[in-house]
Design a protein around this motif. Sequence first.
Motif, PDB file in Angstrom:
ATOM      1  N   PRO A 192      24.993  13.302 -19.290  1.00  0.00           N
ATOM      2  CA  PRO A 192      25.737  13.599 -20.517  1.00  0.00           C
ATOM      3  C   PRO A 192      25.164  14.835 -21.210  1.00  0.00           C
ATOM      4  O   PRO A 192      24.136  15.375 -20.800  1.00  0.00           O
ATOM      5  CB  PRO A 192      25.542  12.346 -21.364  1.00  0.00           C
ATOM      6  CG  PRO A 192      24.262  11.755 -20.881  1.00  0.00           C
ATOM      7  CD  PRO A 192      24.184  12.076 -19.411  1.00  0.00           C
ATOM      8  N   SER A 193      25.816  15.263 -22.260  1.00  0.00           N
ATOM      9  CA  SER A 193      25.346  16.430 -23.009  1.00  0.00           C
ATOM     10  C   SER A 193      24.016  16.126 -23.693  1.00  0.00           C
ATOM     11  O   SER A 193      23.621  14.961 -23.862  1.00  0.00           O
ATOM     12  CB  SER A 193      26.375  16.823 -24.070  1.00  0.00           C
ATOM     13  OG  SER A 193      26.440  15.827 -25.080  1.00  0.00           O
ATOM     14  N   VAL A 194      23.325  17.173 -24.109  1.00  0.00           N
ATOM     15  CA  VAL A 194      22.058  17.010 -24.817  1.00  0.00           C
ATOM     16  C   VAL A 194      22.274  16.198 -26.089  1.00  0.00           C
ATOM     17  O   VAL A 194      21.482  15.301 -26.412  1.00  0.00           O
ATOM     18  CB  VAL A 194      21.443  18.381 -25.145  1.00  0.00           C
ATOM     19  CG1 VAL A 194      20.202  18.215 -26.027  1.00  0.00           C
ATOM     20  CG2 VAL A 194      21.093  19.135 -23.860  1.00  0.00           C
ATOM     21  N   ASP A 195      23.333  16.483 -26.822  1.00  0.00           N
ATOM     22  CA  ASP A 195      23.602  15.734 -28.056  1.00  0.00           C
ATOM     23  C   ASP A 195      23.848  14.259 -27.767  1.00  0.00           C
ATOM     24  O   ASP A 195      23.403  13.387 -28.521  1.00  0.00           O
ATOM     25  CB  ASP A 195      24.810  16.332 -28.774  1.00  0.00           C
ATOM     26  CG  ASP A 195      24.500  17.690 -29.389  1.00  0.00           C
ATOM     27  OD1 ASP A 195      23.311  18.030 -29.514  1.00  0.00           O
ATOM     28  OD2 ASP A 195      25.460  18.412 -29.741  1.00  0.00           O
ATOM     29  N   ALA A 196      24.540  13.973 -26.649  1.00  0.00           N
ATOM     30  CA  ALA A 196      24.807  12.576 -26.299  1.00  0.00           C
ATOM     31  C   ALA A 196      23.512  11.855 -25.918  1.00  0.00           C
ATOM     32  O   ALA A 196      23.308  10.691 -26.269  1.00  0.00           O
ATOM     33  CB  ALA A 196      25.810  12.509 -25.154  1.00  0.00           C
ATOM     34  N   VAL A 197      22.635  12.543 -25.199  1.00  0.00           N
ATOM     35  CA  VAL A 197      21.348  11.944 -24.847  1.00  0.00           C
ATOM     36  C   VAL A 197      20.533  11.678 -26.105  1.00  0.00           C
ATOM     37  O   VAL A 197      19.910  10.617 -26.247  1.00  0.00           O
ATOM     38  CB  VAL A 197      20.578  12.864 -23.871  1.00  0.00           C
ATOM     39  CG1 VAL A 197      19.157  12.341 -23.655  1.00  0.00           C
ATOM     40  CG2 VAL A 197      21.312  12.960 -22.539  1.00  0.00           C
ATOM     41  N   ALA A 198      20.532  12.633 -27.034  1.00  0.00           N
ATOM     42  CA  ALA A 198      19.806  12.441 -28.288  1.00  0.00           C
ATOM     43  C   ALA A 198      20.336  11.220 -29.029  1.00  0.00           C
ATOM     44  O   ALA A 198      19.559  10.411 -29.565  1.00  0.00           O
ATOM     45  CB  ALA A 198      19.932  13.691 -29.155  1.00  0.00           C
ATOM     46  N   ALA A 201      19.132   8.071 -27.466  1.00  0.00           N
ATOM     47  CA  ALA A 201      17.704   7.859 -27.689  1.00  0.00           C
ATOM     48  C   ALA A 201      17.372   7.558 -29.143  1.00  0.00           C
ATOM     49  O   ALA A 201      16.239   7.191 -29.461  1.00  0.00           O
ATOM     50  CB  ALA A 201      16.925   9.097 -27.229  1.00  0.00           C
ATOM     51  N   GLY A 202      18.344   7.714 -30.028  1.00  0.00           N
ATOM     52  CA  GLY A 202      18.105   7.494 -31.443  1.00  0.00           C
ATOM     53  C   GLY A 202      17.403   8.649 -32.125  1.00  0.00           C
ATOM     54  O   GLY A 202      16.765   8.483 -33.166  1.00  0.00           O
ATOM     55  N   TYR A 203      17.518   9.848 -31.531  1.00  0.00           N
ATOM     56  CA  TYR A 203      16.902  11.047 -32.081  1.00  0.00           C
ATOM     57  C   TYR A 203      17.978  11.983 -32.611  1.00  0.00           C
ATOM     58  O   TYR A 203      19.132  11.939 -32.156  1.00  0.00           O
ATOM     59  CB  TYR A 203      16.129  11.816 -31.006  1.00  0.00           C
ATOM     60  CG  TYR A 203      14.892  11.147 -30.460  1.00  0.00           C
ATOM     61  CD1 TYR A 203      14.293  10.062 -31.100  1.00  0.00           C
ATOM     62  CD2 TYR A 203      14.309  11.618 -29.293  1.00  0.00           C
ATOM     63  CE1 TYR A 203      13.154   9.474 -30.585  1.00  0.00           C
ATOM     64  CE2 TYR A 203      13.162  11.034 -28.765  1.00  0.00           C
ATOM     65  CZ  TYR A 203      12.592   9.957 -29.413  1.00  0.00           C
ATOM     66  OH  TYR A 203      11.472   9.382 -28.908  1.00  0.00           O
ATOM     67  N   SER A 204      17.595  12.853 -33.521  1.00  0.00           N
ATOM     68  CA  SER A 204      18.462  13.987 -33.816  1.00  0.00           C
ATOM     69  C   SER A 204      18.354  14.962 -32.647  1.00  0.00           C
ATOM     70  O   SER A 204      17.368  14.950 -31.895  1.00  0.00           O
ATOM     71  CB  SER A 204      18.020  14.683 -35.099  1.00  0.00           C
ATOM     72  OG  SER A 204      16.769  15.328 -34.919  1.00  0.00           O
ATOM     73  N   ARG A 206      17.778  18.076 -32.746  1.00  0.00           N
ATOM     74  CA  ARG A 206      16.640  18.971 -32.951  1.00  0.00           C
ATOM     75  C   ARG A 206      15.335  18.290 -32.553  1.00  0.00           C
ATOM     76  O   ARG A 206      14.476  18.890 -31.901  1.00  0.00           O
ATOM     77  CB  ARG A 206      16.584  19.416 -34.402  1.00  0.00           C
ATOM     78  CG  ARG A 206      15.400  20.329 -34.726  1.00  0.00           C
ATOM     79  CD  ARG A 206      15.440  20.821 -36.158  1.00  0.00           C
ATOM     80  NE  ARG A 206      16.595  21.701 -36.383  1.00  0.00           N
ATOM     81  CZ  ARG A 206      16.864  22.281 -37.544  1.00  0.00           C
ATOM     82  NH1 ARG A 206      16.072  22.052 -38.594  1.00  0.00           N
ATOM     83  NH2 ARG A 206      17.910  23.055 -37.674  1.00  0.00           N
ATOM     84  N   HIS A 207      15.179  17.016 -32.942  1.00  0.00           N
ATOM     85  CA  HIS A 207      13.955  16.301 -32.602  1.00  0.00           C
ATOM     86  C   HIS A 207      13.855  16.104 -31.093  1.00  0.00           C
ATOM     87  O   HIS A 207      12.761  16.244 -30.513  1.00  0.00           O
ATOM     88  CB  HIS A 207      13.913  14.950 -33.305  1.00  0.00           C
ATOM     89  CG  HIS A 207      12.660  14.174 -33.039  1.00  0.00           C
ATOM     90  ND1 HIS A 207      11.410  14.630 -33.403  1.00  0.00           N
ATOM     91  CD2 HIS A 207      12.454  12.978 -32.410  1.00  0.00           C
ATOM     92  CE1 HIS A 207      10.494  13.757 -33.040  1.00  0.00           C
ATOM     93  NE2 HIS A 207      11.099  12.744 -32.430  1.00  0.00           N
ATOM     94  N   LEU A 208      14.957  15.799 -30.436  1.00  0.00           N
ATOM     95  CA  LEU A 208      14.943  15.648 -28.988  1.00  0.00           C
ATOM     96  C   LEU A 208      14.475  16.937 -28.317  1.00  0.00           C
ATOM     97  O   LEU A 208      13.649  16.908 -27.400  1.00  0.00           O
ATOM     98  CB  LEU A 208      16.333  15.284 -28.474  1.00  0.00           C
ATOM     99  CG  LEU A 208      16.384  15.126 -26.946  1.00  0.00           C
ATOM    100  CD1 LEU A 208      16.514  13.663 -26.571  1.00  0.00           C
ATOM    101  CD2 LEU A 208      17.512  15.920 -26.332  1.00  0.00           C
ATOM    102  N   ARG A 209      14.965  18.081 -28.785  1.00  0.00           N
ATOM    103  CA  ARG A 209      14.563  19.357 -28.195  1.00  0.00           C
ATOM    104  C   ARG A 209      13.063  19.594 -28.374  1.00  0.00           C
ATOM    105  O   ARG A 209      12.385  20.074 -27.461  1.00  0.00           O
ATOM    106  CB  ARG A 209      15.376  20.502 -28.799  1.00  0.00           C
ATOM    107  CG  ARG A 209      16.841  20.492 -28.379  1.00  0.00           C
ATOM    108  CD  ARG A 209      17.624  21.644 -29.005  1.00  0.00           C
ATOM    109  NE  ARG A 209      18.989  21.683 -28.515  1.00  0.00           N
ATOM    110  CZ  ARG A 209      20.007  21.012 -29.045  1.00  0.00           C
ATOM    111  NH1 ARG A 209      19.795  20.244 -30.115  1.00  0.00           N
ATOM    112  NH2 ARG A 209      21.209  21.089 -28.526  1.00  0.00           N
ATOM    113  N   ARG A 210      12.537  19.256 -29.542  1.00  0.00           N
ATOM    114  CA  ARG A 210      11.104  19.423 -29.786  1.00  0.00           C
ATOM    115  C   ARG A 210      10.278  18.539 -28.855  1.00  0.00           C
ATOM    116  O   ARG A 210       9.281  18.977 -28.277  1.00  0.00           O
ATOM    117  CB  ARG A 210      10.764  19.115 -31.249  1.00  0.00           C
ATOM    118  CG  ARG A 210      11.166  20.195 -32.231  1.00  0.00           C
ATOM    119  CD  ARG A 210      10.408  20.014 -33.546  1.00  0.00           C
ATOM    120  NE  ARG A 210      10.691  18.724 -34.161  1.00  0.00           N
ATOM    121  CZ  ARG A 210      11.628  18.507 -35.075  1.00  0.00           C
ATOM    122  NH1 ARG A 210      12.395  19.513 -35.478  1.00  0.00           N
ATOM    123  NH2 ARG A 210      11.802  17.311 -35.593  1.00  0.00           N
ATOM    124  N   VAL A 211      10.687  17.286 -28.728  1.00  0.00           N
ATOM    125  CA  VAL A 211       9.942  16.339 -27.900  1.00  0.00           C
ATOM    126  C   VAL A 211       9.967  16.768 -26.438  1.00  0.00           C
ATOM    127  O   VAL A 211       8.930  16.794 -25.756  1.00  0.00           O
ATOM    128  CB  VAL A 211      10.525  14.914 -28.053  1.00  0.00           C
ATOM    129  CG1 VAL A 211       9.971  13.985 -26.976  1.00  0.00           C
ATOM    130  CG2 VAL A 211      10.222  14.363 -29.439  1.00  0.00           C
TER     131      VAL A 211
END
Length: 277
Positions: A192-198, A201-204, A206-211
Amino acid sequence: MRLPAEPVDVEPAGGVQIAHAQRDDVQLLFHADHSAARPGPGLEQNGHYRERPATGLEHVVRCRWEQRVGDTPHVQRVLPDNCADILVTADGRALLVGPPTHVELPRLPAGTLIRGLRFHPYAVRTALHTDVAELTDQSVDLDDVLGAATARTVAEQIWAGSDVELAHTWGNAEPDRATAGIVRMLTAPGAPSVDAVADRAGYSSRHLRRVVHAETGLSPKTLQRVARLHDFLRAAEAGISSAAAAAGYADQPHASREIRALTGLAPGQLLRERGLT
Protein backbone atom coordinates in the motif's frame (compact mmCIF):
# COMPACT_ATOMS: atom_id res chain seq x y z
CA MET A 1 44.50 -8.42 10.14
CA ARG A 2 44.91 -11.53 8.00
CA LEU A 3 42.30 -14.25 7.76
CA PRO A 4 42.60 -17.97 6.98
CA ALA A 5 42.58 -18.63 3.24
CA GLU A 6 40.50 -21.82 3.39
CA PRO A 7 36.82 -21.26 2.56
CA VAL A 8 34.09 -23.15 4.32
CA ASP A 9 31.66 -25.28 2.31
CA VAL A 10 33.06 -24.04 -1.02
CA GLU A 11 35.89 -24.97 -3.37
CA PRO A 12 39.45 -24.24 -2.14
CA ALA A 13 40.36 -20.59 -2.38
CA GLY A 14 43.85 -21.32 -3.64
CA GLY A 15 45.40 -18.52 -1.63
CA VAL A 16 43.52 -15.85 -3.58
CA GLN A 17 44.37 -12.29 -2.59
CA ILE A 18 42.81 -8.98 -3.59
CA ALA A 19 45.50 -6.68 -2.35
CA HIS A 20 45.60 -4.88 -5.70
CA ALA A 21 41.84 -4.32 -5.90
CA GLN A 22 40.56 -0.77 -5.77
CA ARG A 23 38.86 -0.17 -2.42
CA ASP A 24 35.88 1.63 -3.95
CA ASP A 25 35.32 -1.19 -6.44
CA VAL A 26 35.58 -3.94 -3.84
CA GLN A 27 33.24 -2.31 -1.33
CA LEU A 28 30.55 -1.85 -3.97
CA LEU A 29 30.26 -5.60 -4.39
CA PHE A 30 28.34 -5.73 -1.14
CA HIS A 31 25.13 -4.98 -2.95
CA ALA A 32 25.55 -6.91 -6.16
CA ASP A 33 22.03 -8.22 -6.64
CA HIS A 34 21.89 -11.93 -7.41
CA SER A 35 18.74 -12.90 -5.55
CA ALA A 36 16.34 -12.40 -8.40
CA ALA A 37 18.28 -13.45 -11.45
CA ARG A 38 21.11 -15.48 -12.89
CA PRO A 39 24.58 -13.92 -13.04
CA GLY A 40 25.29 -11.45 -15.79
CA PRO A 41 27.37 -12.22 -18.88
CA GLY A 42 30.76 -13.67 -18.01
CA LEU A 43 30.10 -14.28 -14.32
CA GLU A 44 29.18 -17.96 -14.55
CA GLN A 45 32.18 -18.57 -16.78
CA ASN A 46 34.54 -16.33 -14.82
CA GLY A 47 33.61 -16.82 -11.21
CA HIS A 48 30.67 -17.44 -8.95
CA TYR A 49 28.39 -15.88 -6.38
CA ARG A 50 26.65 -17.92 -3.67
CA GLU A 51 24.21 -17.10 -0.89
CA ARG A 52 23.47 -19.20 2.15
CA PRO A 53 21.17 -18.66 5.13
CA ALA A 54 22.74 -17.62 8.40
CA THR A 55 21.23 -20.19 10.75
CA GLY A 56 20.12 -18.71 14.05
CA LEU A 57 20.34 -15.15 12.71
CA GLU A 58 17.32 -15.05 10.43
CA HIS A 59 15.78 -12.22 12.46
CA VAL A 60 18.81 -10.00 11.79
CA VAL A 61 20.62 -11.33 8.72
CA ARG A 62 19.20 -11.87 5.25
CA CYS A 63 22.07 -14.11 4.13
CA ARG A 64 25.79 -14.71 4.10
CA TRP A 65 27.45 -14.77 0.70
CA GLU A 66 30.64 -15.30 -1.25
CA GLN A 67 31.80 -13.72 -4.51
CA ARG A 68 34.73 -15.16 -6.43
CA VAL A 69 36.09 -13.80 -9.71
CA GLY A 70 37.97 -16.08 -12.08
CA ASP A 71 41.10 -15.44 -14.09
CA THR A 72 39.89 -12.31 -15.90
CA PRO A 73 38.48 -9.07 -14.44
CA HIS A 74 34.71 -8.76 -14.11
CA VAL A 75 32.49 -5.66 -14.26
CA GLN A 76 29.52 -6.08 -11.92
CA ARG A 77 26.32 -4.07 -12.20
CA VAL A 78 25.47 -3.40 -8.56
CA LEU A 79 21.81 -2.63 -7.95
CA PRO A 80 20.30 -1.03 -4.84
CA ASP A 81 18.81 -3.66 -2.49
CA ASN A 82 17.83 -1.74 0.70
CA CYS A 83 20.43 -3.67 2.74
CA ALA A 84 23.70 -3.02 4.53
CA ASP A 85 26.55 -5.54 4.51
CA ILE A 86 29.76 -6.40 6.25
CA LEU A 87 32.34 -7.36 3.66
CA VAL A 88 35.53 -9.29 4.40
CA THR A 89 38.35 -9.73 1.89
CA ALA A 90 41.09 -12.33 1.68
CA ASP A 91 43.69 -9.88 2.98
CA GLY A 92 41.69 -9.32 6.16
CA ARG A 93 40.02 -6.00 5.34
CA ALA A 94 36.54 -5.65 6.85
CA LEU A 95 34.14 -2.90 5.83
CA LEU A 96 30.62 -1.93 6.74
CA VAL A 97 28.77 -0.65 3.69
CA GLY A 98 25.46 1.15 4.04
CA PRO A 99 22.45 0.78 1.77
CA PRO A 100 23.06 2.19 -1.73
CA THR A 101 20.48 4.30 -3.55
CA HIS A 102 21.94 4.17 -7.06
CA VAL A 103 23.61 1.77 -9.47
CA GLU A 104 27.37 1.27 -9.51
CA LEU A 105 29.65 -0.54 -11.97
CA PRO A 106 32.76 -1.70 -10.11
CA ARG A 107 35.52 -3.49 -11.98
CA LEU A 108 36.61 -6.48 -9.89
CA PRO A 109 40.14 -7.70 -10.55
CA ALA A 110 40.89 -11.28 -11.50
CA GLY A 111 41.17 -13.49 -8.43
CA THR A 112 38.94 -11.38 -6.19
CA LEU A 113 37.49 -13.31 -3.26
CA ILE A 114 35.02 -11.64 -0.90
CA ARG A 115 32.70 -12.98 1.77
CA GLY A 116 29.90 -11.00 3.29
CA LEU A 117 27.02 -10.81 5.72
CA ARG A 118 23.88 -9.00 4.55
CA PHE A 119 21.59 -7.46 7.17
CA HIS A 120 17.86 -6.93 6.90
CA PRO A 121 17.11 -3.22 6.32
CA TYR A 122 15.53 -2.84 9.77
CA ALA A 123 18.28 -4.64 11.72
CA VAL A 124 21.44 -2.62 11.14
CA ARG A 125 21.05 -0.03 13.90
CA THR A 126 20.16 -2.66 16.48
CA ALA A 127 22.85 -5.15 15.48
CA LEU A 128 25.72 -2.69 15.09
CA HIS A 129 24.66 0.13 17.44
CA THR A 130 25.40 2.70 14.76
CA ASP A 131 23.51 5.51 13.10
CA VAL A 132 22.49 3.81 9.88
CA ALA A 133 21.16 7.09 8.49
CA GLU A 134 24.78 8.22 8.20
CA LEU A 135 25.75 5.07 6.28
CA THR A 136 23.56 5.52 3.21
CA ASP A 137 25.79 5.33 0.12
CA GLN A 138 28.82 5.22 2.43
CA SER A 139 31.34 2.67 3.67
CA VAL A 140 33.46 2.65 6.81
CA ASP A 141 36.11 0.38 8.28
CA LEU A 142 34.45 -2.11 10.60
CA ASP A 143 37.05 -1.21 13.25
CA ASP A 144 35.54 2.28 13.41
CA VAL A 145 32.10 0.87 14.21
CA LEU A 146 32.80 -2.11 16.47
CA GLY A 147 36.30 -1.44 17.73
CA ALA A 148 39.39 -3.31 16.56
CA ALA A 149 39.03 -6.43 18.73
CA THR A 150 35.33 -7.03 18.02
CA ALA A 151 35.76 -6.20 14.33
CA ARG A 152 38.50 -8.80 14.02
CA THR A 153 36.36 -11.43 15.73
CA VAL A 154 33.38 -10.70 13.48
CA ALA A 155 35.57 -10.69 10.35
CA GLU A 156 37.02 -14.08 11.28
CA GLN A 157 33.53 -15.47 11.92
CA ILE A 158 32.27 -14.24 8.54
CA TRP A 159 35.34 -15.56 6.74
CA ALA A 160 34.97 -18.97 8.37
CA GLY A 161 31.22 -19.08 7.69
CA SER A 162 30.62 -19.90 11.34
CA ASP A 163 26.90 -19.50 11.99
CA VAL A 164 27.31 -20.74 15.56
CA GLU A 165 29.88 -18.07 16.39
CA LEU A 166 27.94 -15.37 14.56
CA ALA A 167 24.87 -16.35 16.56
CA HIS A 168 26.86 -15.77 19.74
CA THR A 169 27.55 -12.25 18.50
CA TRP A 170 24.08 -11.29 17.26
CA GLY A 171 21.69 -14.02 18.30
CA ASN A 172 20.26 -11.83 21.07
CA ALA A 173 19.89 -8.72 18.92
CA GLU A 174 16.24 -7.69 18.80
CA PRO A 175 15.23 -5.33 16.00
CA ASP A 176 12.24 -3.18 16.84
CA ARG A 177 9.22 -5.30 15.96
CA ALA A 178 7.05 -2.37 14.94
CA THR A 179 9.68 -1.02 12.57
CA ALA A 180 10.39 -4.47 11.14
CA GLY A 181 6.69 -4.89 10.46
CA ILE A 182 6.48 -1.48 8.81
CA VAL A 183 9.47 -2.22 6.54
CA ARG A 184 8.01 -5.58 5.56
CA MET A 185 4.69 -3.92 4.79
CA LEU A 186 6.34 -1.21 2.70
CA THR A 187 8.39 -3.69 0.67
CA ALA A 188 5.87 -6.50 0.20
CA PRO A 189 4.56 -7.15 -3.33
CA GLY A 190 1.56 -4.91 -3.96
CA ALA A 191 2.45 -2.75 -0.96
CA PRO A 192 0.00 0.00 0.00
CA SER A 193 0.97 3.66 -0.11
CA VAL A 194 3.22 5.17 2.55
CA ASP A 195 0.25 7.06 4.01
CA ALA A 196 -1.77 3.83 4.18
CA VAL A 197 1.06 2.03 5.96
CA ALA A 198 1.36 4.91 8.42
CA ASP A 199 -2.36 4.71 9.11
CA ARG A 200 -2.19 0.96 9.75
CA ALA A 201 0.75 1.45 12.09
CA GLY A 202 -1.02 4.20 14.01
CA TYR A 203 1.59 6.79 13.03
CA SER A 204 1.36 10.08 11.24
CA SER A 205 3.00 9.96 7.82
CA ARG A 206 5.73 12.32 9.03
CA HIS A 207 6.50 10.19 12.08
CA LEU A 208 6.61 7.03 9.97
CA ARG A 209 9.15 8.66 7.63
CA ARG A 210 11.33 9.67 10.59
CA VAL A 211 11.22 6.20 12.13
CA VAL A 212 11.94 4.38 8.88
CA HIS A 213 14.82 6.68 7.97
CA ALA A 214 16.38 6.31 11.41
CA GLU A 215 16.22 2.50 11.30
CA THR A 216 17.08 1.84 7.64
CA GLY A 217 18.89 4.94 6.38
CA LEU A 218 16.33 5.16 3.59
CA SER A 219 13.01 6.88 3.04
CA PRO A 220 9.85 4.79 2.79
CA LYS A 221 9.54 5.75 -0.89
CA THR A 222 13.07 4.57 -1.62
CA LEU A 223 12.39 1.26 0.12
CA GLN A 224 9.33 0.81 -2.07
CA ARG A 225 11.07 1.80 -5.31
CA VAL A 226 13.92 -0.65 -4.73
CA ALA A 227 11.58 -3.45 -3.65
CA ARG A 228 9.48 -2.90 -6.77
CA LEU A 229 12.57 -3.24 -8.95
CA HIS A 230 13.36 -6.64 -7.43
CA ASP A 231 9.74 -7.72 -7.79
CA PHE A 232 10.06 -6.87 -11.49
CA LEU A 233 13.20 -9.01 -11.81
CA ARG A 234 11.58 -11.95 -10.04
CA ALA A 235 8.64 -11.79 -12.46
CA ALA A 236 10.78 -11.21 -15.55
CA GLU A 237 10.15 -14.57 -17.19
CA ALA A 238 6.57 -13.44 -17.84
CA GLY A 239 7.85 -10.66 -20.14
CA ILE A 240 8.38 -6.95 -19.57
CA SER A 241 4.74 -5.82 -19.62
CA SER A 242 3.52 -8.62 -17.35
CA ALA A 243 6.47 -8.26 -15.00
CA ALA A 244 5.94 -4.50 -14.75
CA ALA A 245 2.28 -4.99 -13.91
CA ALA A 246 3.06 -7.72 -11.37
CA ALA A 247 5.62 -5.47 -9.68
CA GLY A 248 3.08 -2.68 -9.27
CA TYR A 249 4.24 -0.14 -11.84
CA ALA A 250 1.40 2.06 -13.08
CA ASP A 251 2.25 1.35 -16.70
CA GLN A 252 5.20 0.46 -18.91
CA PRO A 253 6.50 4.05 -19.23
CA HIS A 254 6.48 4.28 -15.43
CA ALA A 255 8.44 1.04 -15.23
CA SER A 256 10.94 2.24 -17.83
CA ARG A 257 11.60 5.51 -15.99
CA GLU A 258 12.01 3.89 -12.59
CA ILE A 259 14.10 0.94 -13.75
CA ARG A 260 16.44 3.13 -15.77
CA ALA A 261 16.85 5.52 -12.82
CA LEU A 262 17.79 2.67 -10.45
CA THR A 263 19.83 0.46 -12.79
CA GLY A 264 21.12 2.67 -15.61
CA LEU A 265 19.43 0.45 -18.20
CA ALA A 266 16.07 0.21 -19.90
CA PRO A 267 14.02 -2.82 -18.75
CA GLY A 268 14.80 -4.89 -21.83
CA GLN A 269 18.51 -4.14 -21.62
CA LEU A 270 18.57 -5.05 -17.94
CA LEU A 271 16.85 -8.38 -18.52
CA ARG A 272 19.16 -9.26 -21.41
CA GLU A 273 22.23 -8.41 -19.37
CA ARG A 274 21.02 -10.65 -16.55
CA GLY A 275 20.19 -13.55 -18.87
CA LEU A 276 16.44 -13.33 -18.28
CA THR A 277 15.33 -13.08 -21.91
